[in-house]
Design a protein around this motif. Structure first.
Motif, PDB file in Angstrom:
ATOM      1  N   LEU A 293       1.893 -49.345  17.285  1.00 51.20           N
ATOM      2  CA  LEU A 293       0.881 -49.107  18.312  1.00 51.20           C
ATOM      3  C   LEU A 293      -0.261 -48.256  17.769  1.00 51.20           C
ATOM      4  CD1 LEU A 293      -0.156 -49.250  21.199  1.00 51.20           C
ATOM      5  CD2 LEU A 293       1.385 -47.345  21.772  1.00 51.20           C
ATOM      6  N   VAL A 313       5.729 -54.451  21.573  1.00 52.54           N
ATOM      7  CA  VAL A 313       4.607 -53.565  21.276  1.00 52.54           C
ATOM      8  C   VAL A 313       3.430 -54.354  20.701  1.00 52.54           C
ATOM      9  CG1 VAL A 313       3.864 -51.518  20.003  1.00 52.54           C
ATOM     10  CG2 VAL A 313       6.213 -51.680  20.845  1.00 52.54           C
ATOM     11  N   ALA A 354      -3.455 -52.704  22.194  1.00 52.61           N
ATOM     12  CA  ALA A 354      -3.210 -51.263  22.318  1.00 52.61           C
ATOM     13  C   ALA A 354      -3.674 -50.713  23.657  1.00 52.61           C
ATOM     14  CB  ALA A 354      -3.897 -50.521  21.169  1.00 52.61           C
TER      15      ALA A 354
END
Length: 376
Positions: A293, A313, A354
């Motif tokens: 991340l 993620v 993100a």
């Protein structure tokens, strides 16, 4: 709500769980109605401690050899916890491994089941304590927080608990992880002898499950001109069985195309993350994978496996490879070097991915779990 957080882990060098707790404490400070008291093992504080550097140990090597050392330390911590502000709190949150005894509502954060899959990552005495206390603590907890749905599903099966006992609160990234100009990166990158976007980066504790050996071998398979132009920088402190990496590291270091930087201050790591051509994260087991991340938020493409929680993620922004396939990893690395269009697409996809994560969101979900556990 008066919340007690066990913050003892913050006295050690900060790796994944330490960063989680430090960022969560800061973010919870903006949640209405949440008042925190931090227990640091021997007393209480309202402030985060300074991060320790490598070499710190919560139990000295001498004490580790004394039978019952972990149990004795645990007993003393429990006494200090009971004698302190625990009498005035509404809920106790244990963010790491097993909780202390508390008569009121308890929430446990279960980051992963590393101790189940990789038991030798823990000293034998500590592992025995984890095995003895964790299951009881998890089953007694009002709610269990996890960083990912993967760990929630895995823990439900392992402990035989229903999904209603779990709350998934994905992690976020610190503000220091963001795209940076080449000019701002020059001082740090020059100190390590690299250029912006002119190196691969690995970040993480050096231990077998991180699969760093494969990254070293793949880098060594790249053509000499590519290795010279794009060296591999490795950031992290030595962990369990790090000596297994010695041969591969020795070869890479001797070639001049691998640099072992050790444990670095947070700001330096963030700058190296923002300047890399790509982050190689070859781990085969993670409860979340925070560096993935952090790299995406920095505008750096990520190379990773489709194992455990990591696809949650990286999503479609990840450059995936099979964790045992050396040539597959080589091909992914080569494409990010040769294909600038593909590199730019990965960068933009990572920046968008993100945005789905933040510590504010993690804190909001955590505070909501507090209220739920208190019957709110």
């Amino acid at each position: 709500m008066q919340i007690a957080l066990n913050a003892r882990i913050l006295q050690a060098p900060r790796t994944g769980i330490g960063h989680y707790l430090a960022e969560l404490v800061n973010a919870l400070g903006h949640q209405p109605g949440v008042e925190l008291s931090l227990f640091h093992g021997w007393g209480w504080s309202a402030n985060l401690p300074e991060a320790a550097m490598p070499g710190y140990s919560r139990i000295s090597p001498v004490l580790r050899q004394i039978p019952g050392a972990y149990q004795a330390r645990r007993w003393l911590e429990q006494r200090r916890f009971d004698q302190g502000r625990a009498r005035t709190i509404d809920l106790y949150h244990e963010p790491s491994l097993w909780p202390l005894a508390f008569k009121g509502p308890t929430i446990v954060t279960l980051h992963d089941l590393t101790h189940v899959h990789y038991p030798l990552t823990q000293p034998a005495a500590r592992l025995k304590e984890i095995e003895r206390r964790l299951e009881q603590g998890v089953k007694q907890a009002s709610l269990i927080l996890t960083d990912s749905q993967f760990i929630a599903d895995e823990a439900q099966a392992y402990f035989g608990l229903g999904p209603e006992r779990f709350v998934v609160a994905p992690l976020g990234m610190a503000a220091r992880f963001h795209p940076r100009s080449d000019e701002s990166l020059q001082p740090v990158l020059q100190a390590h002898g690299v250029e912006p976007r002119g190196y691969f980066l690995c970040v993480g504790t050096l231990e077998p499950r991180k699969n760093l050996t494969l990254a070293l071998r793949a880098h060594a398979e790249l053509p000499e001109p590519v290795r010279q132009q794009f060296p591999l920088l490795v950031v992290g402190m030595a962990g369990w069985k790090a000596q297994q990496l010695n041969d591969e590291l020795r070869k890479g270091l001797a070639s001049g195309h691998v640099c072992l930087l050790g444990y670095l201050p947070d700001e330096q790591v963030a700058q190296l993350m923002a300047g890399a051509r790509a982050l190689i994260f070859p781990s085969i087991y993670e409860g979340f994978g925070l560096p993935v991340l952090e790299a995406m938020a920095s505008g750096t493409p990520v190379i990773l496996t489709r194992r455990s929680a990591m696809p949650e993620v990286a999503g479609a922004a990840g450059n995936y490879f099979e964790p045992e396939d050396l040539h597959d990893l080589c091909n992914v690395m080569t494409r990010l070097v040769d294909d600038q269009t593909h590199w730019q697409v990965c960068r933009e996809a990572g920046l968008q991915q993100a945005k789905l994560f933040s510590w504010d969101r993690c804190a909001t979900l955590t505070a909501r779990a507090y209220r739920q556990a208190l019957g709110g």
